[in-house]
Design an enzyme around this catalytic site. Structure first.
Site, PDB file in Angstrom:
ATOM      1  N   CYS A   1       1.406  17.285  -5.793  1.00 51.20           N
ATOM      2  CA  CYS A   1       2.802  16.906  -5.518  1.00 51.20           C
ATOM      3  C   CYS A   1       3.301  16.753  -4.263  1.00 51.20           C
ATOM      4  O   CYS A   1       2.644  15.620  -3.597  1.00 51.20           O
ATOM      5  CB  CYS A   1       3.886  17.988  -5.996  1.00 51.20           C
ATOM      6  SG  CYS A   1       5.647  17.318  -6.253  1.00 51.20           S
TER       7      CYS A   1
ATOM      8  N   GLU B   1       2.088  18.425 -12.549  1.00 54.81           N
ATOM      9  CA  GLU B   1       2.070  19.653 -11.641  1.00 54.81           C
ATOM     10  C   GLU B   1       2.991  20.971 -12.634  1.00 54.81           C
ATOM     11  O   GLU B   1       3.747  20.514 -13.133  1.00 54.81           O
ATOM     12  CB  GLU B   1       2.865  19.598 -10.568  1.00 54.81           C
ATOM     13  CG  GLU B   1       3.254  20.903  -9.711  1.00 54.81           C
ATOM     14  CD  GLU B   1       4.261  20.555  -8.487  1.00 54.81           C
ATOM     15  OE1 GLU B   1       4.964  19.690  -8.526  1.00 54.81           O
ATOM     16  OE2 GLU B   1       3.969  21.466  -7.553  1.00 54.81           O
TER      17      GLU B   1
ATOM     18  N   LYS C   1      -2.562  24.117  -4.350  1.00 55.27           N
ATOM     19  CA  LYS C   1      -1.644  23.315  -3.186  1.00 55.27           C
ATOM     20  C   LYS C   1      -1.308  23.909  -1.995  1.00 55.27           C
ATOM     21  O   LYS C   1      -1.052  24.914  -1.774  1.00 55.27           O
ATOM     22  CB  LYS C   1      -0.336  23.292  -3.944  1.00 55.27           C
ATOM     23  CG  LYS C   1       0.899  22.326  -3.499  1.00 55.27           C
ATOM     24  CD  LYS C   1       2.009  22.359  -4.388  1.00 55.27           C
ATOM     25  CE  LYS C   1       3.190  21.421  -3.813  1.00 55.27           C
ATOM     26  NZ  LYS C   1       4.250  21.431  -4.796  1.00 55.27           N
TER      27      LYS C   1
HETATM   28  N1  ING Z   1       8.295  18.742  -5.178  1.00 57.56           N
HETATM   29  C1  ING Z   1       8.590  17.479  -4.065  1.00 57.56           C
HETATM   30  C2  ING Z   1       7.657  16.541  -3.655  1.00 57.56           C
HETATM   31  O1  ING Z   1       7.085  16.644  -2.472  1.00 57.56           O
HETATM   32  C3  ING Z   1      10.014  16.921  -2.157  1.00 57.56           C
HETATM   33  C4  ING Z   1       9.469  18.157  -2.812  1.00 57.56           C
HETATM   34  C5  ING Z   1      10.812  16.067  -2.828  1.00 57.56           C
HETATM   35  C6  ING Z   1       9.708  16.884  -0.970  1.00 57.56           C
HETATM   36  C7  ING Z   1      11.496  14.953  -2.156  1.00 57.56           C
HETATM   37  C8  ING Z   1      10.313  15.767  -0.223  1.00 57.56           C
HETATM   38  C9  ING Z   1      11.117  14.836  -0.706  1.00 57.56           C
HETATM   39  O2  ING Z   1       7.554  15.480  -4.533  1.00 57.56           O
HETATM   40  C10 ING Z   1       7.286  19.283  -5.173  1.00 57.56           C
HETATM   41  N2  ING Z   1       7.185  20.144  -6.272  1.00 57.56           N
HETATM   42  O3  ING Z   1       6.527  19.439  -4.167  1.00 57.56           O
END
Ligand code: ING
Length: 319
Positions: A172, A47, A127
């Site tokens: 992601c 990403e 996304k």
């Molecule tokens: N990053 C993270 C992901 O979903 C996150 C945000 C991290 C959400 C940890 C929940 C827990 O992997 C992105 N860019 O979405």
């Protein structure tokens, strides 16, 4: 007959705020060259693979923010990657920040494209699930402002022909939402490609943060198994401008098994030979959606955004 393909997750280590696109693209090309040497015909990059994970910062100046975006396709700096891939006959998934003008207004998306071995864009995805916040949060060492810098994707979850099979894309946070895989599963997807940037301090609860790797694998293994599809997850990991991000890029079979995984937090190519026919026995038995699913029972999934009252709740006196 088996439809075997050698594919790769091209994990990136940190990209510095000051690192030029040309420098990053040179790293992508090096990973592509390694993929070619190892016989891969498709590579998944992370990403936002061209810049540092800029949603960790607050930008007041729009011109400064726009530095991190591309047009509908990556700009001239990325040309060496597109040329090298076409010359090598390798397709790829690439995540980037997209800034386009649509119907007279500027729109910004967290986007990924799939490019085939001949250099044609065969898939575009924006996304849908944007984690984090729209406003800076007090007390956070690093912000997570994707809701400030992107709109939710407006292209749905497309599935398209590629690699002689059916391909789909996520980005992601999408990988944590079963609905995203299922919309593609209902299009008979066989390979889901996704890139991620996952800061290890995202949640405000350290008992959750320490499980980041477990939750990463769990989300992708579940999505793969429950939709009988391959999943390739490519991370941007390591300590990027002070923010430690999860690596552990991996390739997951329709059985839910992890068949290959990164062992570093740096630029690393994770390769595997996959059989696109492997999901078929699952789709012909207990994940034969047409035979087993009961959409009438699932209405709440589409009708409600957040939790609501219990259905048919009977008061104690009525029970
Ligand atoms: N990053 C993270 C992901 O979903 C996150 C945000 C991290 C959400 C940890 C929940 C827990 O992997 C992105 N860019 O979405």
């Amino acid at each position: 007959m088996a439809r075997k393909r050698t594919v790769a997750a091209a994990q990136l280590g940190p990209i510095a705020l000051s690192e030029s696109r040309a420098s990053v693209v040179a790293r992508l090309c090096a990973l592509l060259a390694e993929a070619r040497a190892r016989g891969a015909t498709f590579v998944v990059f992370p990403e936002l693979a061209l810049t540092t994970f800029f949603p960790r910062y607050v930008f007041e100046d729009e011109a400064e923010l726009d530095r991190f975006y591309e047009g509908s396709l990556p700009g001239p700096d990325a040309a060496p990657l597109f040329e090298a891939a076409r010359e090598a006959g390798i397709g790829f998934y690439l995540g980037f920040a997209e800034r386009v003008e649509e119907a007279g207004r500027i729109r910004r998306f967290n986007t990924a494209i799939t490019v085939d071995a001949a250099g044609r864009v065969i898939g575009r995805y924006r996304k849908v699930h944007l984690p984090g916040h729209a406003e800076p949060q007090p007390g956070r060492a690093f912000q997570h402002l994707e809701k400030r810098y992107f709109e939710p994707g407006n292209l749905g979850f497309p599935v398209f022909e590629g690699l002689g099979g059916k391909m789909g894309m996520l980005i992601c946070n999408d990988r944590r939402w079963p609905e995203a895989y299922r919309v593609m599963g209902l299009q008979d997807v066989e390979l889901v490609c996704l890139g991620y940037n996952t800061p290890l301090d995202h949640a405000d609860h350290e008992e959750i943060n320490v499980l980041s790797g477990f939750h990463n694998a769990l989300s992708m293994q579940a999505g793969a198994y429950q939709n009988a599809t391959w999943v390739i997850g490519a991370a941007k990991g390591g300590r990027e401008e002070g923010s430690l991000m999860l690596a552990e890029s991996c390739i997951i079979a329709p059985s839910g098994q992890i068949v290959a995984q990164a062992t570093t937090m740096e630029d690393e190519l994770v390769c595997a030979t996959i059989d696109l026919d492997m999901g078929r026995p699952y789709k012909e038995t207990f994940f034969d959606f047409a035979r087993h699913r009961e959409p009438e029972a699932y209405r709440l999934i589409v009708e409600r955004k957040g939790p609501g009252p219990m259905l048919g709740a009977k008061s104690a006196s009525e029970a």
